[in-house]
Motif scaffolding. Sequence first.
Motif, PDB file in Angstrom:
ATOM      1  N   ASP A 143     -18.036  13.527  10.064  1.00 59.08           N
ATOM      2  CA  ASP A 143     -18.911  13.535  11.239  1.00 59.08           C
ATOM      3  C   ASP A 143     -18.730  12.253  12.049  1.00 59.08           C
ATOM      4  O   ASP A 143     -18.481  11.176  11.495  1.00 59.08           O
ATOM      5  N   THR A 157     -20.962  25.367  15.071  1.00 61.93           N
ATOM      6  CA  THR A 157     -20.180  24.329  14.400  1.00 61.93           C
ATOM      7  C   THR A 157     -18.693  24.631  14.521  1.00 61.93           C
ATOM      8  O   THR A 157     -17.878  23.731  14.789  1.00 61.93           O
ATOM      9  N   ARG A 158     -18.335  25.886  14.328  1.00 63.23           N
ATOM     10  CA  ARG A 158     -16.927  26.263  14.497  1.00 63.23           C
ATOM     11  C   ARG A 158     -16.463  26.002  15.924  1.00 63.23           C
ATOM     12  O   ARG A 158     -15.358  25.499  16.143  1.00 63.23           O
ATOM     13  N   SER A 180     -15.817  23.090   8.904  1.00 61.12           N
ATOM     14  CA  SER A 180     -15.631  22.911  10.343  1.00 61.12           C
ATOM     15  C   SER A 180     -15.126  24.214  10.965  1.00 61.12           C
ATOM     16  O   SER A 180     -15.908  25.027  11.441  1.00 61.12           O
ATOM     17  N   ASP A 232     -12.134  21.717   4.663  1.00 58.98           N
ATOM     18  CA  ASP A 232     -13.014  22.832   4.334  1.00 58.98           C
ATOM     19  C   ASP A 232     -12.666  23.444   2.980  1.00 58.98           C
ATOM     20  O   ASP A 232     -11.491  23.577   2.623  1.00 58.98           O
ATOM     21  N   VAL A 290      -7.833  20.514   7.656  1.00 56.83           N
ATOM     22  CA  VAL A 290      -9.278  20.596   7.459  1.00 56.83           C
ATOM     23  C   VAL A 290      -9.614  20.355   5.996  1.00 56.83           C
ATOM     24  O   VAL A 290      -8.851  20.731   5.104  1.00 56.83           O
ATOM     25  N   GLN A 320     -22.442  13.487  17.203  1.00 59.48           N
ATOM     26  CA  GLN A 320     -21.966  14.853  16.984  1.00 59.48           C
ATOM     27  C   GLN A 320     -23.145  15.803  16.794  1.00 59.48           C
ATOM     28  O   GLN A 320     -24.071  15.516  16.039  1.00 59.48           O
ATOM     29  N   SER A 362     -22.953  19.076  11.983  1.00 55.52           N
ATOM     30  CA  SER A 362     -22.293  18.400  10.867  1.00 55.52           C
ATOM     31  C   SER A 362     -21.210  19.277  10.244  1.00 55.52           C
ATOM     32  O   SER A 362     -21.329  20.507  10.179  1.00 55.52           O
ATOM     33  N   TYR A 363     -20.150  18.596   9.742  1.00 52.30           N
ATOM     34  CA  TYR A 363     -19.064  19.280   9.047  1.00 52.30           C
ATOM     35  C   TYR A 363     -19.227  19.210   7.522  1.00 52.30           C
ATOM     36  O   TYR A 363     -18.267  19.428   6.785  1.00 52.30           O
ATOM     37  N   ALA A 380     -15.699  22.383  16.461  1.00 52.98           N
ATOM     38  CA  ALA A 380     -14.415  21.993  15.873  1.00 52.98           C
ATOM     39  C   ALA A 380     -13.249  22.505  16.709  1.00 52.98           C
ATOM     40  O   ALA A 380     -12.238  21.811  16.888  1.00 52.98           O
ATOM     41  N   HIS A 425     -16.896  27.023   9.109  1.00 52.67           N
ATOM     42  CA  HIS A 425     -18.340  26.942   8.896  1.00 52.67           C
ATOM     43  C   HIS A 425     -19.009  28.285   9.175  1.00 52.67           C
ATOM     44  O   HIS A 425     -18.568  29.053  10.030  1.00 52.67           O
ATOM     45  N   THR A 432     -11.760  16.941  11.902  1.00 56.17           N
ATOM     46  CA  THR A 432     -12.998  17.684  11.688  1.00 56.17           C
ATOM     47  C   THR A 432     -13.402  17.630  10.221  1.00 56.17           C
ATOM     48  O   THR A 432     -14.109  18.508   9.732  1.00 56.17           O
TER      49      THR A 432
END
Length: 428
Positions: A131, A151-152, A143, A180, A178, A135, A138-139, A155, A146, A128
């Motif tokens: 992208d 979006t979460r 992800s 993130d 992740v 999809q 978008s991440y 993922a 988010h 994740t």
Amino acid sequence: MTMIETSLVAGENEARATNLKRDYDTLGERLDRRGIAIDEIKCKVAAYGVAIPSWGVGTGGTRFARFPGAGEPRGIFDKLEDCAVINELTRATPNVSLHIPWDKADAADLKAKAEKLGLGFDAMNSNTFQDQDGQAHSYKFGSLTHTNAATRRQAIDHNIECIELGKAIGSKALTIWVGDGSNFPGQTNFTRQFERYLESAKAIYAQIPADWRLFTEHKMYEPAFYSTVVQDWGTNYMIAQELGEKAYCLVDLGHHAPNVNIEMIVARLIQFGKLGGFHFNDSKYGDDDLDTGSIDPYRLFLVFNELVDADVRNVPGFDPAHMLDQSHNVTDPIESLMVSAMEVQRAYAQALLVDRAVLEGYQQDNDALMATATLKAAFRTDVEPILAMARSEAGGAVDPVAAYRAAGYRRKVAAIRPDASGASGGIV
């Protein structure tokens, strides 16, 4: 099983057999004087295996460029063939770890191919951090963390998809990493972002089968350069504690700052029952994914010293997963992975040579010099004859790289597989 002919390996081994036996017997005599039975060490080394990452058999890259080599795998079935070559020559890599969606395929086809090649499947890995075509969400800004619930959910569903495929092919674990984080101060609220991560992770954890484990991986930076959600082992440990007994921490040797004491992290996670496993590689600056043991083989040994210590002490539930995770930019990936698998075995064999009773005595007496000398005595022992003999007796190659080159495997697959593009860059 592969394009490596058995007769070629046998011939390569025969040419080295006399010298190997002489070296093995000589080392055996030296170890016997230390009260160590070489055959016992050899049997333990022979039983040890480290998983190959499916993505590792392709050429890696940096944020700037990628320089593909000849005969790169076109998809997961080519990857499995390359992984089988590594295992055939080293006899140390019986399992492959898949990365979804890069390796997405019909479960029955995956199982059939793996069985034909004599391979099994290790932990599943979700993606994740980039992208994919088609999809919905978008991440780019996260992800599992988010701000957008859809979006979460996307993922989370992807991770559940990985679990379902893994169940069908015989995997027993899911690894979550992740990308993130944030790139600017103030971009995100640290607390709320972590709350969203835990909420998403709990939704995934709820789908983990009873006989599975969930591994979460910490990474100091990249692709988020100001803050990363799961940035260190402390945060990772909190996640494992929050999720439950099936959640464990994954330690990637390349994802720490240069001065971090990784072996102490390993000891702490063992002590509190949350060491899930490893991604073995090496690092010079902090997030490098270099070949295992290429920079600091002593640190690798010190990590295995903690693992052997835990095994000797019969720590309850101690069963860490072992996998390589490297980026190969200037070498043949198959050769690098073979060498790394042998380096991991080497560190394990050296750790088995540590006289633990003597070491504990020096520790109790606060004899710092002799304690560290005890470790150095094991590390400085050339255990190559043990590794080579274990490979040879299992049907592998005494010298895997030499046998691989003599077989011309790269040339053979290059004639079958089209050239890959090197136009795109990207973080690996």
